[in-house]
Design a protein around this motif. Structure first.
Motif, PDB file in Angstrom:
ATOM      1  N   ALA A  67      35.270  35.640   8.933  1.00  0.00           N
ATOM      2  CA  ALA A  67      34.080  35.016   8.672  1.00  0.00           C
ATOM      3  C   ALA A  67      33.881  34.251   7.618  1.00  0.00           C
ATOM      4  CB  ALA A  67      33.369  36.771   8.772  1.00  0.00           C
ATOM      5  N   ILE A  68      34.792  34.751   6.636  1.00  0.00           N
ATOM      6  CA  ILE A  68      34.203  34.445   5.263  1.00  0.00           C
ATOM      7  C   ILE A  68      34.424  32.259   5.680  1.00  0.00           C
ATOM      8  CG2 ILE A  68      34.743  34.050   2.865  1.00  0.00           C
ATOM      9  CD1 ILE A  68      35.266  37.235   2.422  1.00  0.00           C
ATOM     10  N   VAL A  69      36.139  32.217   5.572  1.00  0.00           N
ATOM     11  CA  VAL A  69      36.367  30.830   6.157  1.00  0.00           C
ATOM     12  C   VAL A  69      36.114  30.221   6.833  1.00  0.00           C
ATOM     13  CG1 VAL A  69      38.369  29.705   6.237  1.00  0.00           C
ATOM     14  CG2 VAL A  69      38.927  32.194   5.034  1.00  0.00           C
ATOM     15  N   SER A  70      35.395  30.348   7.862  1.00  0.00           N
ATOM     16  CA  SER A  70      34.849  30.069   8.849  1.00  0.00           C
ATOM     17  C   SER A  70      33.391  29.142   8.849  1.00  0.00           C
ATOM     18  CB  SER A  70      34.582  30.741  10.156  1.00  0.00           C
ATOM     19  OG  SER A  70      33.715  31.583   9.642  1.00  0.00           O
ATOM     20  N   GLN A  98      48.455  43.681  16.479  1.00  0.00           N
ATOM     21  CA  GLN A  98      47.379  43.888  15.665  1.00  0.00           C
ATOM     22  C   GLN A  98      47.254  42.053  15.483  1.00  0.00           C
ATOM     23  OE1 GLN A  98      49.336  46.261  16.011  1.00  0.00           O
ATOM     24  NE2 GLN A  98      48.135  47.907  15.641  1.00  0.00           N
ATOM     25  N   LYS A  99      48.661  41.095  15.235  1.00  0.00           N
ATOM     26  CA  LYS A  99      49.000  40.447  14.548  1.00  0.00           C
ATOM     27  C   LYS A  99      47.853  39.468  15.344  1.00  0.00           C
ATOM     28  CE  LYS A  99      52.785  41.345  11.304  1.00  0.00           C
ATOM     29  NZ  LYS A  99      54.075  41.186  11.428  1.00  0.00           N
ATOM     30  N   LEU A 100      48.759  39.267  17.216  1.00  0.00           N
ATOM     31  CA  LEU A 100      48.190  38.545  18.071  1.00  0.00           C
ATOM     32  C   LEU A 100      46.032  38.601  18.577  1.00  0.00           C
ATOM     33  CD1 LEU A 100      51.124  39.178  20.859  1.00  0.00           C
ATOM     34  CD2 LEU A 100      50.571  37.027  19.651  1.00  0.00           C
ATOM     35  N   LYS A 101      46.208  39.957  17.826  1.00  0.00           N
ATOM     36  CA  LYS A 101      44.369  40.129  18.032  1.00  0.00           C
ATOM     37  C   LYS A 101      43.679  38.973  16.589  1.00  0.00           C
ATOM     38  CE  LYS A 101      44.188  44.685  20.400  1.00  0.00           C
ATOM     39  NZ  LYS A 101      44.022  45.510  19.739  1.00  0.00           N
ATOM     40  N   VAL A 102      44.475  39.604  15.906  1.00  0.00           N
ATOM     41  CA  VAL A 102      44.267  38.643  14.621  1.00  0.00           C
ATOM     42  C   VAL A 102      43.669  37.361  14.754  1.00  0.00           C
ATOM     43  CG1 VAL A 102      44.638  37.267  12.305  1.00  0.00           C
ATOM     44  CG2 VAL A 102      44.947  40.126  12.909  1.00  0.00           C
ATOM     45  N   LEU A 103      45.188  36.749  15.325  1.00  0.00           N
ATOM     46  CA  LEU A 103      45.026  34.829  16.003  1.00  0.00           C
ATOM     47  C   LEU A 103      44.024  34.971  17.266  1.00  0.00           C
ATOM     48  CD1 LEU A 103      49.347  34.587  15.889  1.00  0.00           C
ATOM     49  CD2 LEU A 103      47.520  34.307  13.824  1.00  0.00           C
ATOM     50  N   SER A 104      44.504  35.699  17.853  1.00  0.00           N
ATOM     51  CA  SER A 104      43.165  34.899  19.056  1.00  0.00           C
ATOM     52  C   SER A 104      41.754  35.920  18.251  1.00  0.00           C
ATOM     53  CB  SER A 104      42.998  36.358  19.796  1.00  0.00           C
ATOM     54  OG  SER A 104      42.324  36.079  21.041  1.00  0.00           O
ATOM     55  N   TYR A 107      40.923  31.794  16.993  1.00  0.00           N
ATOM     56  CA  TYR A 107      41.141  31.219  17.684  1.00  0.00           C
ATOM     57  C   TYR A 107      39.503  31.026  18.696  1.00  0.00           C
ATOM     58  CZ  TYR A 107      41.812  29.558  22.178  1.00  0.00           C
ATOM     59  OH  TYR A 107      41.476  28.266  23.448  1.00  0.00           O
ATOM     60  N   ASN A 108      38.714  32.133  18.683  1.00  0.00           N
ATOM     61  CA  ASN A 108      37.785  32.451  19.255  1.00  0.00           C
ATOM     62  C   ASN A 108      36.697  31.922  18.101  1.00  0.00           C
ATOM     63  OD1 ASN A 108      38.950  33.170  21.502  1.00  0.00           O
ATOM     64  ND2 ASN A 108      38.541  35.170  21.399  1.00  0.00           N
ATOM     65  N   SER A 109      37.592  32.159  16.999  1.00  0.00           N
ATOM     66  CA  SER A 109      36.301  31.536  16.161  1.00  0.00           C
ATOM     67  C   SER A 109      35.609  29.459  16.474  1.00  0.00           C
ATOM     68  CB  SER A 109      36.379  32.469  15.110  1.00  0.00           C
ATOM     69  OG  SER A 109      37.187  31.628  14.187  1.00  0.00           O
ATOM     70  N   ARG A 117      42.489  24.424  17.182  1.00  0.00           N
ATOM     71  CA  ARG A 117      42.384  25.524  18.589  1.00  0.00           C
ATOM     72  C   ARG A 117      43.962  25.419  19.069  1.00  0.00           C
ATOM     73  NH1 ARG A 117      38.104  27.970  21.681  1.00  0.00           N
ATOM     74  NH2 ARG A 117      37.000  29.203  21.180  1.00  0.00           N
ATOM     75  N   TYR A 118      44.394  23.961  18.463  1.00  0.00           N
ATOM     76  CA  TYR A 118      45.496  23.884  19.627  1.00  0.00           C
ATOM     77  C   TYR A 118      46.922  24.557  17.657  1.00  0.00           C
ATOM     78  CZ  TYR A 118      50.126  20.906  19.471  1.00  0.00           C
ATOM     79  OH  TYR A 118      51.604  20.589  19.469  1.00  0.00           O
ATOM     80  N   THR A 119      46.949  24.425  16.603  1.00  0.00           N
ATOM     81  CA  THR A 119      46.496  25.233  16.261  1.00  0.00           C
ATOM     82  C   THR A 119      47.376  26.324  15.867  1.00  0.00           C
ATOM     83  OG1 THR A 119      46.805  23.065  14.585  1.00  0.00           O
ATOM     84  CG2 THR A 119      47.944  25.083  13.582  1.00  0.00           C
ATOM     85  N   VAL A 120      46.118  27.057  16.282  1.00  0.00           N
ATOM     86  CA  VAL A 120      46.107  28.377  16.021  1.00  0.00           C
ATOM     87  C   VAL A 120      47.283  29.041  17.432  1.00  0.00           C
ATOM     88  CG1 VAL A 120      45.179  30.669  17.137  1.00  0.00           C
ATOM     89  CG2 VAL A 120      44.182  28.485  14.926  1.00  0.00           C
ATOM     90  N   PHE A 121      46.910  28.214  18.785  1.00  0.00           N
ATOM     91  CA  PHE A 121      47.540  28.686  19.999  1.00  0.00           C
ATOM     92  C   PHE A 121      49.180  28.457  19.879  1.00  0.00           C
ATOM     93  CE2 PHE A 121      49.109  28.139  24.265  1.00  0.00           C
ATOM     94  CZ  PHE A 121      47.550  30.160  25.000  1.00  0.00           C
ATOM     95  N   LEU A 122      49.658  27.750  19.444  1.00  0.00           N
ATOM     96  CA  LEU A 122      50.808  27.368  18.818  1.00  0.00           C
ATOM     97  C   LEU A 122      51.401  28.188  18.362  1.00  0.00           C
ATOM     98  CD1 LEU A 122      52.817  24.613  19.540  1.00  0.00           C
ATOM     99  CD2 LEU A 122      52.378  23.961  17.135  1.00  0.00           C
ATOM    100  N   ALA A 123      50.393  28.493  17.334  1.00  0.00           N
ATOM    101  CA  ALA A 123      51.322  29.835  16.179  1.00  0.00           C
ATOM    102  C   ALA A 123      51.123  31.327  17.227  1.00  0.00           C
ATOM    103  CB  ALA A 123      50.239  30.035  15.625  1.00  0.00           C
TER     104      ALA A 123
END
Length: 393
Positions: A67-70, A98-104, A107-109, A117-123
């Motif tokens: 939320a801060i970085v966005s 938990q980490k996958l939820k963080v990345l998800s 991604y949604n933010s 989003r491509y970069t995050v989905f790759l991760a």
């Protein structure tokens, strides 16, 4: 801390900075209202959260960070986001969900059309593979390629992701068929060319061919055989391509001749000869079923014909027909009394001019039958109308 990033309470921002061991630096930047550097500091130090935060709180704390970085400038996000995701991907497989939820959540933010989003989905792909959590990833894949144009993905980027998906899915026996499908998608991005393909592409073509031969579910070899990178293998992998040609349009007899000429080929290339023989028998059955002549709309295939084509004993024919039906290559009804199978559908292994002519003839026949049916209906209607008129008189 006396102040905080916009829209966030002082206490939460202070706790987040403390977890990253950069509270004094963040305070100095906030006092100077240098928010761009605040976002950068938080992003670059975010890896510390993986050790400092209990697993049950990991998603909540990262949501605050996201939320801060966005709030950073959109132009700065391509530098900030990798600083957040890289430590997560490179960390241990512990607490993967938990980490996958963080990345998800990250991604949604992001904006739906954001290239990041491509970069995050790759991760997400990398983390899911490393932690054996592919079940979480697979349901999202059918829509993936429709996102590429939305994200503004370049061709090389799409190739990278498609090939990565093939690799990670191929490491799990449950997803071998999907892995093969992504190999084909990758190779399709390379058109026919007289020039040599890059080594990675050639190696991938060899891998796709071998995977097609090994996988029981793969029975369509004509599409594979037509791909540019696969065609190019004729000059470098002649024996392998000769085998593929047999699975494109050959039969059991041709396969037997190949194995006689190359007795150690299957073993040298990691193939199971029995599995290959089973597959070519099923494909031969499909071709044989396609070749029988029609009789009153029915195609009758004698057991003796199947026995000769598949080179199996008569007592085993029924089992092979059942296997052919189960594989989806043919449909039909077994007539045990007359030792034949009535074929209602058979898969054409190659669809060329001959098959188009056959389809045209069948469509023409169906059209004539429909005309006859319509004429019968019209005649019946007219007869009924005439009878009603006579009764009224």
């Amino acid at each position: 801390m006396a102040s905080a990033v916009s829209f966030f309470p002082v206490e939460e921002t202070s706790k987040l900075a403390a977890l990253m061991n950069c509270e004094a630096d963040i305070q100095t930047l906030l006092d100077a209202q240098n928010y761009d550097e605040v976002y950068l500091k938080f992003a670059k130090n975010s890896g510390a959260l993986l050790d400092a935060v209990p697993p049950k709180d990991l998603e909540k704390v990262y949501n605050l960070l996201i939320a801060i970085v966005s709030q950073a400038k959109q132009d700065d996000l391509p530098d900030l986001v990798p600083s957040i995701i890289n430590p997560i991907v490179s960390s241990s497989a512990e607490n993967a969900q938990q980490k996958l939820k963080v990345l998800s959540n990250l991604y949604n933010s992001l904006e739906s059309a954001s290239h990041i989003r491509y970069t995050v989905f790759l991760a997400i792909i990398q983390l899911a593979a490393q932690s054996n959590e592919l079940d979480v990833l697979v349901p999202t894949l059918p829509q993936l390629e429709s996102f590429f144009p939305v994200w503004g993905v370049e061709l090389d980027e799409s190739r990278r992701m498609i090939l990565l998906l093939s690799e990670v899915l191929g490491n799990d026996d449950e997803f071998l068929n999907q892995s093969y499908e992504y190999l084909i998608k990758y190779l399709k991005t390379y058109p026919q060319s007289k020039n040599a393909y890059p080594k990675q592409v050639q190696d991938t073509a060899v891998k796709a061919v071998k995977q097609a031969l090994r996988l029981p579910a793969v029975t369509n070899f004509s599409d594979l055989y037509a791909l540019g990178p696969v065609v190019s293998l004729k000059g470098t992998n002649a024996d392998l391509m000769a085998l593929v040609e047999i699975f494109v349009s050959g039969d059991v007899k041709a396969y037997r001749a190949f194995t006689k000429k190359h007795p150690s080929f299957a073993k040298d290339n990691g193939f199971d000869d029995a599995a290959l023989l089973k597959k070519i028998r099923l494909l031969t059955l499909a071709s044989t079923a396609c070749g029988v002549s029609a009789n009153d709309g029915k195609s009758e295939l004698l057991f003796s014909t199947v026995s000769a084509a598949l080179e199996v004993d008569n007592v085993d024919v029924e089992e092979w027909i059942v296997n052919g039906i189960r594989s989806g290559l043919i449909d039909g009804r077994i007539n045990q009394v007359n030792k034949l199978v009535v074929i209602s559908r058979a898969t054409h292994r190659v669809f060329g001019e001959k098959q188009w002519d056959l389809l045209s003839d069948r469509l023409s026949t169906w059209g004539d039958n429909l005309k006859d049916l319509l004429q019968v209906i019209q005649s019946a209607k007219q007869a009924a109308a005439n009878q009603q008129q006579q009764q009224q008189q």
